[in-house]
Design a protein around this motif. Structure first.
Motif, PDB file in Angstrom:
ATOM      1  N   LEU A 115     -56.437  32.703  54.921  1.00  0.00           N
ATOM      2  CA  LEU A 115     -57.204  33.052  56.123  1.00  0.00           C
ATOM      3  C   LEU A 115     -56.351  33.871  57.073  1.00  0.00           C
ATOM      4  O   LEU A 115     -55.135  33.723  57.136  1.00  0.00           O
ATOM      5  N   ARG A 116     -57.037  34.728  57.824  1.00  0.00           N
ATOM      6  CA  ARG A 116     -56.361  35.456  58.897  1.00  0.00           C
ATOM      7  C   ARG A 116     -56.661  34.738  60.205  1.00  0.00           C
ATOM      8  O   ARG A 116     -57.764  34.244  60.435  1.00  0.00           O
ATOM      9  N   SER A 122     -53.006  37.516  62.247  1.00  0.00           N
ATOM     10  CA  SER A 122     -51.898  37.350  61.308  1.00  0.00           C
ATOM     11  C   SER A 122     -52.400  36.686  60.026  1.00  0.00           C
ATOM     12  O   SER A 122     -53.301  35.844  60.050  1.00  0.00           O
ATOM     13  N   GLY A 123     -51.808  37.082  58.909  1.00  0.00           N
ATOM     14  CA  GLY A 123     -52.166  36.443  57.647  1.00  0.00           C
ATOM     15  C   GLY A 123     -51.294  35.238  57.349  1.00  0.00           C
ATOM     16  O   GLY A 123     -51.494  34.547  56.347  1.00  0.00           O
ATOM     17  N   ASP A 144     -47.638  32.592  63.069  1.00  0.00           N
ATOM     18  CA  ASP A 144     -47.107  33.621  63.969  1.00  0.00           C
ATOM     19  C   ASP A 144     -47.368  33.325  65.443  1.00  0.00           C
ATOM     20  O   ASP A 144     -46.455  33.327  66.253  1.00  0.00           O
ATOM     21  N   CYS A 145     -48.638  33.090  65.798  1.00  0.00           N
ATOM     22  CA  CYS A 145     -48.919  32.869  67.235  1.00  0.00           C
ATOM     23  C   CYS A 145     -48.874  31.389  67.598  1.00  0.00           C
ATOM     24  O   CYS A 145     -48.928  31.038  68.772  1.00  0.00           O
ATOM     25  N   GLY A 146     -48.791  30.537  66.583  1.00  0.00           N
ATOM     26  CA  GLY A 146     -48.617  29.117  66.870  1.00  0.00           C
ATOM     27  C   GLY A 146     -49.887  28.370  67.234  1.00  0.00           C
ATOM     28  O   GLY A 146     -49.861  27.155  67.443  1.00  0.00           O
ATOM     29  N   GLU A 147     -51.013  29.086  67.313  1.00  0.00           N
ATOM     30  CA  GLU A 147     -52.246  28.436  67.755  1.00  0.00           C
ATOM     31  C   GLU A 147     -52.956  27.741  66.591  1.00  0.00           C
ATOM     32  O   GLU A 147     -53.024  28.271  65.485  1.00  0.00           O
TER      33      GLU A 147
END
Lengths: 155, 259
Positions: A115-116, A122-123, A144-147
């Motif tokens: 999933l992106r 981000s992948g 990447d974004c931590g969410e």
């Protein structure tokens, strides 16, 4: 009785647990028809244990108040499928931060999809649990974004 | 009075879903990690939904005017038809406690039981979705989609813990030794022509899938035992009364109470 107006009103009823999409977007409303006894709305519950089923019926009744008598019919066959989520519904889910199903329901659930992230695209994402805040979703996070985010499971 | 065979068939399945759900819901707020808490609660909820549909239909076939709530909450122990496996506490006497006191919860035992029941339900629902009875076929087709996720999730845990650390493997082996004799009852119920298959028809497939899972988990299969079924005829373990006392408390204390 104005079926067109009733349908318009019904099409605005949001899902109680994912208010970004409507019941029609999700394919829960299977039919709206006029009968001798008034309007009949056919609903197909999503999961057997979905606690929102009764609430959804209440919401539909409330939305159609003023259109005369309303009968709610719960139809189990054919079983509800994420294949019935409309194209518009899929876009709304994505914007809301829930990734819509990435394959058709019959396809294997053995494979964990790639999933992106619905926020940063981000992948690099990771499934945290096959289950989530509602029966229909699994829990993911973006490395990447931590969410954290949710995925609407193919079903 | 002899129970109608279709009603009995439905109750054996419905009560197994209901009691399994009740045991799983005891994990709510106590699972080892938050994600697993969500998973166990979701699985419990799916099973409860399946039980509701099956009990409702059983009540209609019975024709005595009983609805899902009356069947779930107002029967006596001997009238429940679930397999004994699902009424066993979440921690058997010989397996470890979670350390937090209370009722005792062994995640190894829960995980193994979930996998065993999920594989079994998947096989049963696969067959029931082509039942000559349209209502039962519809319930099965829907439930099948749900139990596939349960099977997948619990099987992953069985592999991870069985083929895990020395501690996790030891606990899985202990739990398997406790549960193994009770698996016999998964194949004990008679079929009803044109309605549902004899559970014995599932046995070969179940054993094959279980053997594959055990091989992946590096867990050895225990020796088969001669444990006799009882729950499907209403003869339960000593744990059932305690479970019902908890589950039925509200309806017994406030008869007919509704939300």
């Amino acid at each position: 009785m104005d079926l067109v107006a009733a349908r318009e009103r019904l099409s605005q009823v949001p899902d109680p647990e994912i208010p970004a999409v409507t019941l029609m977007d999700l394919g829960i409303v299977r039919d709206l028809r006029a009968t001798d006894a008034g309007l009949e709305v056919v609903l197909t519950p999503t999961y057997s244990g979905c606690p929102a089923t009764e609430l959804i019926a209440d919401d539909v009744r409330a939305a159609l108040a003023g259109f005369g008598a309303v009968t709610i019919t719960l139809q189990r066959v054919p079983a509800w499928s994420t294949d019935w989520i409309s194209a518009a519904g899929r876009v709304k889910l994505q914007h809301y931060g829930i990734v819509p199903p990435q394959c058709r329901a019959e396809q294997s659930i053995r494979v964990v999809p790639r999933l992106r992230c619905p926020r940063c695209d981000s992948g690099a994402t990771q499934q945290l649990s096959r289950f989530g805040s509602t029966a229909c979703k699994s829990t993911w996070r973006c490395i990447d974004c931590g969410e954290p985010f949710e995925y609407f499971k193919p079903f | 009075m002899a129970m109608d065979v279709k009603t009995q068939y439905l109750l054996r399945l419905a009560d197994t879903c209901l009691i399994h759900s009740q045991r799983l819901s005891e994990w709510c707020g106590h699972a080892p990690v938050l994600e697993e808490d969500l998973a166990l609660s979701n699985i419990a909820l799916d099973l409860l939904g399946q039980a509701r549909a099956l009990l409702t239909y059983a009540g209609q076939l019975e024709g005595a005017g009983r609805d899902e709530d009356q069947l779930a909450f107002l029967r006596e122990e001997r009238d429940y038809r679930n397999i004994i496996l699902v009424e066993l506490p979440n921690a058997a006497a010989s397996s470890s406690d979670d350390g937090g006191g209370g009722g005792g919860r062994d995640f190894a035992l829960t995980t193994l039981r979930n996998a065993a029941v999920a594989i079994w339900l998947e096989l049963l629902y696969e067959r029931l979705q082509t039942s000559g009875d349209a209502e039962l076929a519809g319930i099965a087709a829907k439930s099948l989609k749900e139990v596939r996720y349960h099977r997948q999730h619990s099987s992953d845990w069985v592999v991870r813990l069985g083929d895990g650390t020395d501690a996790s493997r030891a606990r899985m082996r202990a739990a398997l030794a406790v549960l193994w004799p009770y698996f016999n009852e998964l194949f004990a119920a008679q079929g009803v022509e044109g309605f549902g298959p004899a559970w014995s028809e599932l046995e070969a497939d179940w054993r094959a899938r279980w053997a594959t899972l055990m091989a992946e988990s590096t867990l050895a299969l225990p020796r088969d035992s001669a444990m006799q079924p009882g729950g499907i005829d209403g003869v339960h373990s000593e744990h059932m009364g305690h479970l019902l006392a908890t589950m039925q408390h509200l309806q017994r204390a406030y008869p007919g109470g509704v939300w």
